[in-house]
Design an enzyme around this catalytic site. Structure first.
Site, PDB file in Angstrom:
ATOM      1  CB  SER A   1      -1.016  -0.048   1.026  1.00  0.00           C
ATOM      2  OG  SER A   1      -2.035   0.705   1.180  1.00  0.00           O
TER       3      SER A   1
ATOM      4  CG  ASP B   1      -6.682  -2.443  -3.311  1.00  0.00           C
ATOM      5  OD1 ASP B   1      -7.283  -1.841  -2.487  1.00  0.00           O
ATOM      6  OD2 ASP B   1      -5.465  -2.935  -2.996  1.00  0.00           O
TER       7      ASP B   1
ATOM      8  CG  HIS C   1      -5.653  -2.372   0.528  1.00  0.00           C
ATOM      9  ND1 HIS C   1      -5.055  -1.929  -0.465  1.00  0.00           N
ATOM     10  CD2 HIS C   1      -4.792  -1.770   1.534  1.00  0.00           C
ATOM     11  CE1 HIS C   1      -4.237  -1.079  -0.243  1.00  0.00           C
ATOM     12  NE2 HIS C   1      -4.116  -0.901   0.928  1.00  0.00           N
TER      13      HIS C   1
END
Length: 538
Positions: free
Chosen positions: A244, A478, A506
């Site tokens: 991320s 996502d 995610h």
């Protein structure tokens, strides 16, 4: 990657620690002077160090980490620390003036289980910005079972300004609770006034308690810390897994130190070329899409335990309307707090970070308790985990660190009236459920425009010419870092391969996808890239 204000909700995107696990610098305001982009110096790209070749950094690059057995922290969740080692890395506060002051970066190391076949160190970052890599390793050791633990020393760190690494501190626990218990007004003008008041209070508190740190907690400084860590670990090149927001950190490391890149995996990718408004818009649309897919699955597959009715076409709207209705009819909870609309949305979005197996059942149960049982406990517990609040009402450093790092990574000017109109029109067309009440007035101010200093960082394509091949990973479902961001990051990098996971949630790491796990193992252990265009089914 950042916290975005849109209407009555906050989208905290790119923090994955809680989903993977499902589970002190003080100066006064005068120390931070408002500045234009050219005056901040080492807070951004203007001061580019020569890394280990810079003689001013010799003390830092020459250090040895004093590893010791990790001891349980009474204030932290329980974790199996058997065999883990803890330590501290010293880094300069300001890389433009390294002799002036230093910070400590907290470390944890899970030594390779098969030291005779050890490849090297694997440094990990779970996202945020502000997520704790120490917590990721200490509480998530099972995530690394198999080849990664066998062949690598897995190393987690708390980035500067977060966790146990000179954290930025701003609001008290009580102030956070008080804010959460009051929804933002529905009326756009009143909402704007409240947001401006909150911004002023936050900025003043951050500057008063952590003013010395604020110009120096940006991701570029942390990327420079990564190179100091690489050297201290004894690795000629950095092997790294960033998830991320951690993909942005990894990309900036490759940009700063391309010759020092080893095997880098950037999973759940952020597009460094996207500006804050573009990123925010894409995230909001991503969460709308995930909510609709969850609601459709709830009605079609789990009808007996789904509180959203029997019509897939109206199920998502029923959920959204209910969460909006909490503004006027908040729910009671066992600890005396109320589940407000904003908290209800936060709890829902937190569970949309997961997938059909690890999070959607919990979201069905939480919505059932709220909509049928008239209790808000499960959604509130999800919101608390999202915000870093424990059962005793204590908050981690996540939120304060998140704001400070985001602002150090670049302020954003208010969009033009024309662009604001375009954004709102797009949101109304593609995310009408999660943007009820959003208006152009919500975009009258830019990100961090009242922050005590101006960062020189700007969105840009990261090329990292001269780096080793980098593995970029994106998931088609996502919501927080939509798949297009992974495509854009991979396209921009000079040497990258895109690996696709088809599925919800995610990030791809830690989800038990055998195709993904095999690709990670092959790349990290032997450097073998998956074939271009490889797609892993959910």
């Amino acid at each position: 990657m950042t916290t975005h204000r849109t209407g009555r909700r906050l989208v905290l995107a790119a923090l994955v620690v809680g989903n993977l696990l499902l589970a002190t610098a003080c100066n006064d305001l005068a120390t931070v002077q408002p500045a234009d982009a050219g005056a901040v110096g080492s807070a951004g790209a203007a001061a580019k160090p020569a890394g280990a070749d810079d003689p001013r950094l010799g003390t830092f690059y020459g250090q040895h980490i004093g590893w010791h057995a990790c001891r349980p922290d009474a204030g932290s969740p329980p974790a199996d620390l058997t065999g883990m080692q803890c330590g501290e890395l010293r880094v300069p506060l300001d890389y433009a003036d390294p002799a002036a002051d230093a910070l400590g970066v907290a470390l944890v190391r899970l030594p390779a289980a098969d030291p005779t076949r050890r490849v090297g160190s694997l440094v990990v970052n779970p996202g945020g910005p502000g997520g704790s890599g120490v917590e990721m390793v200490a509480m998530g050791r099972k995530l690394f079972d198999g080849a990664l633990h066998n062949r690598f020393d897995v190393v987690g760190f708390d980035p500067r300004g977060s966790g146990a690494s000179s954290p930025v501190t701003c609001l008290t626990d009580r102030q956070r609770d008080d804010r959460d218990q009051v929804d933002l007004p529905v009326d756009p003008a009143k909402r704007r006034a409240v947001l401006e008041q909150r911004d002023t209070e936050l900025t003043t508190a951050c500057a008063a308690k952590s003013g010395r740190l604020l110009p120096f907690v940006g991701t570029r400084s942390t990327a420079r810390d990564l190179d100091v860590l690489r050297q201290a670990l004894g690795d000629p090149r950095l092997n790294y897994l960033g998830i991320s927001y951690g993909t942005y950190l990894g990309a900036l490391y490759a940009e700063e130190f391309p010759a020092r890149t080893g095997r880098l995996i950037l999973d759940g990718a952020v597009d460094p070329a996207a500006d804050a408004l573009e990123e925010s818009t894409d995230q909001i649309i991503g969460f709308e899409s995930s909510l609709r897919r969850f609601a459709d699955d709830c009605v079609r597959t789990h009808a007996a335990e789904c509180p959203l009715g029997g019509d897939p076409d109206t199920a998502a709207k029923k959920a959204a309307d209910y969460l909006e209705g909490l503004h006027d009819r908040p729910l009671d909870t066992a600890d005396g707090r109320r589940l407000t609309s904003d908290l209800g949305w936060a709890g829902t979005q937190a569970l949309l970070y997961g997938d059909e197996t690890d999070a959607w059942p919990a979201l069905r149960a939480a919505l059932t308790m709220a909509m049928v049982g008239k209790r808000g406990d499960l959604l509130l517990a999800s919101a608390d985990r999202f915000h870093g609040r424990d059962e005793k009402g204590h908050y981690t450093t996540l939120s304060d660190s998140h704001n400070a790092i985001s602002c150090a990574d670049g302020a954003a000017a208010a969009p033009s009236p024309e662009r604001a109109q375009q954004v709102v029109a797009k949101l109304k067309a593609e995310a009408p459920l999660v943007t009820q009440g959003v208006s152009v007035e919500d975009y009258q101010h830019g990100r961090c425009e009242n922050w005590p200093f101006r960062s020189p960082e700007k969105p840009h394509v990261v090329r990292a010419e001269g780096s080793t091949p980098i593995l970029v990973v994106g998931s088609t479902g996502d919501p927080a870092t939509p798949y297009a961001a992974a495509e854009n990051l991979a396209k921009g990098l000079a040497h990258a391969t895109l690996l696709t996971r088809e599925g919800e949630g995610h990030g791809a790491f830690g989800r038990g996808n055998t195709c993904i796990d095999a690709a990670y193992e092959a790349y990290l252990v032997s450097g073998a890239m998956p074939a271009p265009g490889t797609r892993c089914a959910g």
